[in-house]
Scaffold this motif. Structure first.
Motif, PDB file in Angstrom:
ATOM      1  N   SER A   1       1.144  -1.309   0.026  1.00 31.38           N
ATOM      2  CA  SER A   1       0.275  -0.127  -0.739  1.00 31.38           C
ATOM      3  C   SER A   1       0.589   1.137   0.240  1.00 31.38           C
ATOM      4  CB  SER A   1      -0.892  -0.054   1.381  1.00 31.38           C
ATOM      5  OG  SER A   1      -1.819  -1.520   1.456  1.00 31.38           O
ATOM      6  N   VAL A   2       0.463   2.264  -0.856  1.00 28.76           N
ATOM      7  CA  VAL A   2       1.743   3.761  -0.883  1.00 28.76           C
ATOM      8  C   VAL A   2      -0.166   4.204  -0.720  1.00 28.76           C
ATOM      9  CG1 VAL A   2       2.350   5.258  -1.458  1.00 28.76           C
ATOM     10  CG2 VAL A   2       2.566   2.682  -2.308  1.00 28.76           C
ATOM     11  N   VAL A   3       0.006   5.330   0.169  1.00 29.86           N
ATOM     12  CA  VAL A   3      -0.760   6.103   0.733  1.00 29.86           C
ATOM     13  C   VAL A   3       0.592   7.981   0.587  1.00 29.86           C
ATOM     14  CG1 VAL A   3      -2.695   7.527   1.737  1.00 29.86           C
ATOM     15  CG2 VAL A   3      -2.751   5.778   1.451  1.00 29.86           C
ATOM     16  N   VAL A   4      -0.155   8.300  -0.297  1.00 29.25           N
ATOM     17  CA  VAL A   4       0.752  10.113  -0.363  1.00 29.25           C
ATOM     18  C   VAL A   4      -1.199  11.148   0.036  1.00 29.25           C
ATOM     19  CG1 VAL A   4       1.107  11.453  -2.677  1.00 29.25           C
ATOM     20  CG2 VAL A   4       1.984   9.094  -2.411  1.00 29.25           C
ATOM     21  N   SER A   5      -0.145  11.889   0.936  1.00 34.13           N
ATOM     22  CA  SER A   5      -0.692  13.435   1.023  1.00 34.13           C
ATOM     23  C   SER A   5      -0.384  14.412   0.683  1.00 34.13           C
ATOM     24  CB  SER A   5      -1.649  13.295   2.523  1.00 34.13           C
ATOM     25  OG  SER A   5      -0.320  13.264   3.531  1.00 34.13           O
ATOM     26  N   ALA A   6      -0.951  15.502   0.377  1.00 32.66           N
ATOM     27  CA  ALA A   6      -0.073  16.446   0.745  1.00 32.66           C
ATOM     28  C   ALA A   6       1.153  16.919   0.992  1.00 32.66           C
ATOM     29  CB  ALA A   6      -1.186  17.850   1.057  1.00 32.66           C
TER      30      ALA A   6
ATOM     31  N   ALA B   1      -3.059   5.507  -3.102  1.00 37.14           N
ATOM     32  CA  ALA B   1      -4.013   6.865  -3.063  1.00 37.14           C
ATOM     33  C   ALA B   1      -3.002   8.045  -3.124  1.00 37.14           C
ATOM     34  CB  ALA B   1      -4.739   6.265  -1.498  1.00 37.14           C
ATOM     35  N   LEU B   2      -3.433   9.052  -4.071  1.00 36.66           N
ATOM     36  CA  LEU B   2      -3.626  10.117  -4.604  1.00 36.66           C
ATOM     37  C   LEU B   2      -4.681  11.440  -4.663  1.00 36.66           C
ATOM     38  CD1 LEU B   2      -2.054   9.412  -7.650  1.00 36.66           C
ATOM     39  CD2 LEU B   2      -0.724   9.740  -5.768  1.00 36.66           C
TER      40      LEU B   2
ATOM     41  N   ASN C   1      -8.355   7.622  -6.085  1.00 41.47           N
ATOM     42  CA  ASN C   1      -8.052   9.139  -5.306  1.00 41.47           C
ATOM     43  C   ASN C   1      -8.452   8.539  -3.842  1.00 41.47           C
ATOM     44  OD1 ASN C   1     -10.765   9.556  -4.703  1.00 41.47           O
ATOM     45  ND2 ASN C   1     -11.104   9.741  -6.331  1.00 41.47           N
ATOM     46  N   ASP C   2      -7.687  10.033  -3.469  1.00 39.72           N
ATOM     47  CA  ASP C   2      -7.568   9.077  -1.629  1.00 39.72           C
ATOM     48  C   ASP C   2      -8.905   8.756  -0.904  1.00 39.72           C
ATOM     49  OD1 ASP C   2      -8.053  11.493  -1.996  1.00 39.72           O
ATOM     50  OD2 ASP C   2      -5.859  12.212  -0.286  1.00 39.72           O
ATOM     51  N   ALA C   3     -10.021   9.623  -1.053  1.00 44.12           N
ATOM     52  CA  ALA C   3     -11.603   9.305  -0.906  1.00 44.12           C
ATOM     53  C   ALA C   3     -11.593   7.629  -1.358  1.00 44.12           C
ATOM     54  CB  ALA C   3     -12.351  10.078  -1.307  1.00 44.12           C
ATOM     55  N   ASN C   4     -11.511   7.412  -2.435  1.00 47.63           N
ATOM     56  CA  ASN C   4     -12.096   6.172  -3.389  1.00 47.63           C
ATOM     57  C   ASN C   4     -11.443   5.437  -1.935  1.00 47.63           C
ATOM     58  OD1 ASN C   4     -14.270   7.306  -4.727  1.00 47.63           O
ATOM     59  ND2 ASN C   4     -12.749   6.638  -6.282  1.00 47.63           N
ATOM     60  N   VAL C   5     -10.395   5.035  -1.738  1.00 49.11           N
ATOM     61  CA  VAL C   5      -8.964   4.451  -1.055  1.00 49.11           C
ATOM     62  C   VAL C   5     -10.363   3.997   0.567  1.00 49.11           C
ATOM     63  CG1 VAL C   5      -7.083   3.562  -0.414  1.00 49.11           C
ATOM     64  CG2 VAL C   5      -6.630   4.383  -3.259  1.00 49.11           C
ATOM     65  N   LEU C   6     -10.171   5.153   0.709  1.00 48.11           N
ATOM     66  CA  LEU C   6      -9.946   5.062   2.120  1.00 48.11           C
ATOM     67  C   LEU C   6     -11.669   4.620   2.246  1.00 48.11           C
ATOM     68  CD1 LEU C   6      -9.148   8.833   2.754  1.00 48.11           C
ATOM     69  CD2 LEU C   6      -8.829   7.039   4.470  1.00 48.11           C
ATOM     70  N   ALA C   7     -12.919   5.005   1.268  1.00 46.53           N
ATOM     71  CA  ALA C   7     -14.163   3.849   1.463  1.00 46.53           C
ATOM     72  C   ALA C   7     -14.085   2.817   1.688  1.00 46.53           C
ATOM     73  CB  ALA C   7     -14.665   4.190   0.050  1.00 46.53           C
ATOM     74  N   LEU C   8     -12.715   2.161   0.643  1.00 49.45           N
ATOM     75  CA  LEU C   8     -12.723   0.777   0.205  1.00 49.45           C
ATOM     76  C   LEU C   8     -11.822   0.261   2.492  1.00 49.45           C
ATOM     77  CD1 LEU C   8     -10.892   0.406  -2.648  1.00 49.45           C
ATOM     78  CD2 LEU C   8     -12.877  -0.550  -2.535  1.00 49.45           C
TER      79      LEU C   8
END
Length: 392
Positions: free
Chosen positions: A80-85, A142-143, A182-189
């Motif tokens: 998993s890779v989660v990129v935030s600002a 996730a971007l 996008n991160d919102a979709n990934v968070l929902a998953l």
């Protein structure tokens, strides 16, 4: 690596059930999927031979000969890779999406995609070595913004990333299938797999923070829309004369309720003298952060609490429209700044329940996510597994 996937829909159903529910006996698998004993045996034997499933010991006796437990093979490992600002997080999970190891650090995405991707690969390689993992089965990324075909299309959030082939870059570096969303979709998953959303077929995930977004799970599946832009609520217009947004327009939801919007409102409160606490902090360090806002709000500063509630009411009014249109079973809110979650939640609930039709909200909870950062890491692995565990 050669991608090993289920050969047919029956095998895909089997591996997804083992992913979601953990080890099961042959008898349970047959009952849950409605497969005959001979069909079940054939498909499980094929999955074992392909290295996707393995025996996990004897199952509890149900009378007669004891069945054996089956589970996803130990060689199935997702990254998993989660990129935030402002932060990069990575993890390695097993086939059931349990996080085995994770790492994270601050990052400046404004430097472009290459250094961020290179660092993510370095961190994953380190975790892989520590765990003794030979190769990854798949990678989910996730971007923070819209994604189209594995590339970022959010220049305001990710300057320099526009149309960069993020998916292909990770796939080349790590040698396995890569999925980007996008991160919102990934968070929902992530919520769907391991959080409050697990028991709901229809739910809405509202993601707060630097960037605002919304993930929609309908009839048990993530809904992306015709061009993968469903849930992109950050730039819904709330007023033509509102604050200027990073996208260049004025009055966007994110301009009011994103982290930058909260800080802007806090600076106004400090400079006008309405908040002595924030005025003192601003004079001391020359700038304000969301953490400063949270500290002042939890300390009881009325001006700061008022600006937080104002943002929450705007979020609530947007949710009224979404709830009325999609009729979810639950609304889950994630990404709320530490210390502000319950203030935001109370005000959002008040607006949603007061202004929505009773039929839509009579049994619909509005809650804070309890997964924190884990939602993104689990969700990214889930994203990859959805691809790998589809019949080839």
């Amino acid at each position: 690596m050669t991608l090993v996937r289920p050969e047919n829909p029956q095998q895909a159903r089997l591996v997804r059930l083992l992913r979601d529910d953990g080890p099961r006996s042959r008898v349970e698998l047959g009952d849950l999927l409605g497969l005959s004993r001979s069909t079940l045996t054939t498909e499980l034997d094929r999955l074992v031979a392909r290295g996707l499933v393995e025996t996990a010991g004897p199952a509890a006796s149900r009378g007669g000969r004891r069945s054996s437990l089956l589970r996803l093979a130990g060689g199935v490992r997702f990254a998993s890779v989660v990129v935030s600002a402002q932060r990069l997080g990575v993890a390695v999970t097993d086939g059931e999406l349990n996080v085995l190891a994770e790492a994270g650090e601050p990052v400046d995405v404004r430097g472009g995609p290459e250094p961020v991707i290179a660092r993510a690969v370095e961190l994953l390689d380190k975790l892989r070595a520590e765990l003794g993992v030979a190769e990854f089965t798949g990678v989910g990324v996730a971007l923070p913004g819209p994604v189209d075909g594995g590339t970022s299309v959010a220049p305001a959030v990710l300057p320099g990333w526009q149309r960069f082939p993020v998916r292909d870059a990770f796939a080349t570096e790590l040698g396995c299938p890569t999925l980007v969303d996008n991160d919102a979709n990934v968070l929902a998953l992530g919520e769907q797999h391991a959080g409050i959303g697990r028991t709901f077929d229809d739910f809405l995930y509202l993601k707060l923070g630097t960037a605002i977004g919304c993930g929609l799970v309908l009839s048990g599946s993530l809904y992306r829309g015709a061009t993968s832009s469903a849930g992109d609520i950050a730039h819904l217009p709330l007023g033509e004369d509102g604050p200027i947004c990073a996208c260049g327009e004025s009055g966007c939801l994110e301009a009011y309720c994103g982290d930058a919007g909260l800080v802007r409102a806090a600076q106004t409160a400090a400079r006008s003298g309405r908040s002595a606490a924030l005025a003192g902090r601003l004079a001391e360090v020359g700038t304000l952060t969301v953490a400063d806002i949270a500290e002042a709000a939890t300390a009881g500063d009325p001006a700061v609490q008022a600006l937080v509630r104002d943002a929450a009411r705007r979020l609530g009014r947007v949710l009224v429209g979404l709830v009325s249109f999609f009729n979810p079973g639950i609304v889950v809110i994630g990404g709320a700044p530490d210390g502000l979650g319950h203030i935001l939640l109370s005000e959002i609930r008040g607006v949603v329940y007061r202004r929505s039709a009773p039929l839509a909200t009579g049994t619909m909870p509005v809650v804070l996510s309890d997964l924190a950062d884990r939602a993104g890491l689990v969700g990214a692995a889930r994203l990859a597994s959805e691809h790998v565990f589809t019949a080839g």
